[in-house]
Design an enzyme around this catalytic site. Sequence first.
Site, PDB file in Angstrom:
ATOM      1  N   GLU A 166       0.714  -1.100  -0.126  1.00  0.00           N
ATOM      2  CA  GLU A 166       0.193   0.012   0.145  1.00  0.00           C
ATOM      3  C   GLU A 166       0.813   1.265  -0.236  1.00  0.00           C
ATOM      4  OE1 GLU A 166      -1.491   3.177   0.786  1.00  0.00           O
ATOM      5  OE2 GLU A 166      -1.835   2.453   2.855  1.00  0.00           O
ATOM      6  N   GLU A 187       3.639  13.074  -4.508  1.00  0.00           N
ATOM      7  CA  GLU A 187       2.983  13.298  -3.426  1.00  0.00           C
ATOM      8  C   GLU A 187       4.079  14.044  -2.280  1.00  0.00           C
ATOM      9  OE1 GLU A 187       0.952   9.725  -0.776  1.00  0.00           O
ATOM     10  OE2 GLU A 187       3.006   9.340  -1.260  1.00  0.00           O
TER      11      GLU A 187
END
Length: 468
Positions: free
Chosen positions: A242, A375
């Site tokens: 993840e 990000e």
Amino acid sequence: MDRFYIDGAWVAPAGRDTIPVEDPVHETIIEHVPAGTAEDVDRAVAAARRAFPAWAAADPAERAAHLDKLHTVLAGRADEIARTVARELGSPMKVATAVHAGLPLTVLRSYADLAARPLPEETIGNSTVVREPIGVVGAITPWNYPLHQVVAKLAPALATGCTVVLKPSEITPLVAYLLFDAIDAAGLPPGVVNLVTGTGPVVGEAVAAHPDVDLVSFTGSTRVGARISHLAADRIARVALELGGKSANVILADADLTKAVKVGVGNALLNSGQTCTAWTRMLVHSSRYEEAVELATASAARYTMGDPFDENTRLGPVSSRAQKTRVRGYVEKGLAEGARLTTGGLDAPVPATGHFVAPTVLADVLPDATVAQEEIFGPVLSIIPFADDDDAVTIANNSRYGLAGGVWSGDEERALRVARRMRTGQVDINGGRFNPLAPFGGYKQSGLGRELGPHGLHEFLETKAIQR
């Protein structure tokens, strides 16, 4: 907190080195934890391997009872969990209580229930298809949700009959010690769950490369996820990853703009923007763009920074000085590439101590700009205009990530059509609430596999066909 939890007992580490744990609000050292070694990982994996046959063979009801007892013990310590996360992460107490303590308890409760109902066997012709636990799981977890991310791996692993070696983040390891105190008090069998703290390059790599670890479950950056994949691939081991996100919040022309922007800003700033699913790209139809910018600017400016134990605080610090420098560098890059600063920024006032970054809104961001593609992991929101639904989908999918997203429209069917076209693992329509039983995971470089609910069990199971 000078020991590891291995084979059902608190044991001394092999070495003497320690890692300081910092309070990011006051910039003081509040604790030290052991810096584990490959030798410590060997001991933990060996304990998990010894415990695996009996735990895998245990009746599902027995495993469910252990998880239920753990939930009861941990729930009794919810306030201590929230306060610990507030200290080591700087999360405001309201968020620490509702999210950092509340969510993992909800997830643990769900797996205590699911453990009692194993996935049914399947008959295909003359074959019986069964599911069996994969074995020893190496769980490597991040600092941003330090208990939730542990429970999201540990609970389904235990529910399916796997045993676990946990390496929590060295930045926020203290809440893991609270969890293992609860594990000890709940009486889980020795070796079923083991704790080794340390750095990623030492303990993390030792776990990922260990020949007796059958599955590596990792949450963190895409860069580190790639490294773990390589280590596991060298021995043909499975991974569940993840990873990062750069999620788009699409606000169509017929949306309730005030609600869409307010919820969108809250999503982007939750946990000081240190959330992999954060809607850090706000896409707004050009006809309502300037109004949305004004609303987002006003909303973000109301996020008061400060001490997490002050009830007026809505935004804590980022996790470290290095993270603060990183986030500020992205803001500088965004402005250099032509973004318009509407609130926050490099010169905005912040508390005198602590790793604070002011809530920042950047308007007029180009879809290919650095701040729209990478990000940031801080309280920075980029706002991007679009021309029509097709343009919105194109911009939303213009990312190497695909973890989450949102769509807002007065026409739910229209929103659903847009949501189906978004290449991402989760999409919320008109602020649809988080479902802890729904599969969680990403497309593209956001990862492999799914966590949470029944789908989260599959990562920890092997499939066997028996012919008769």
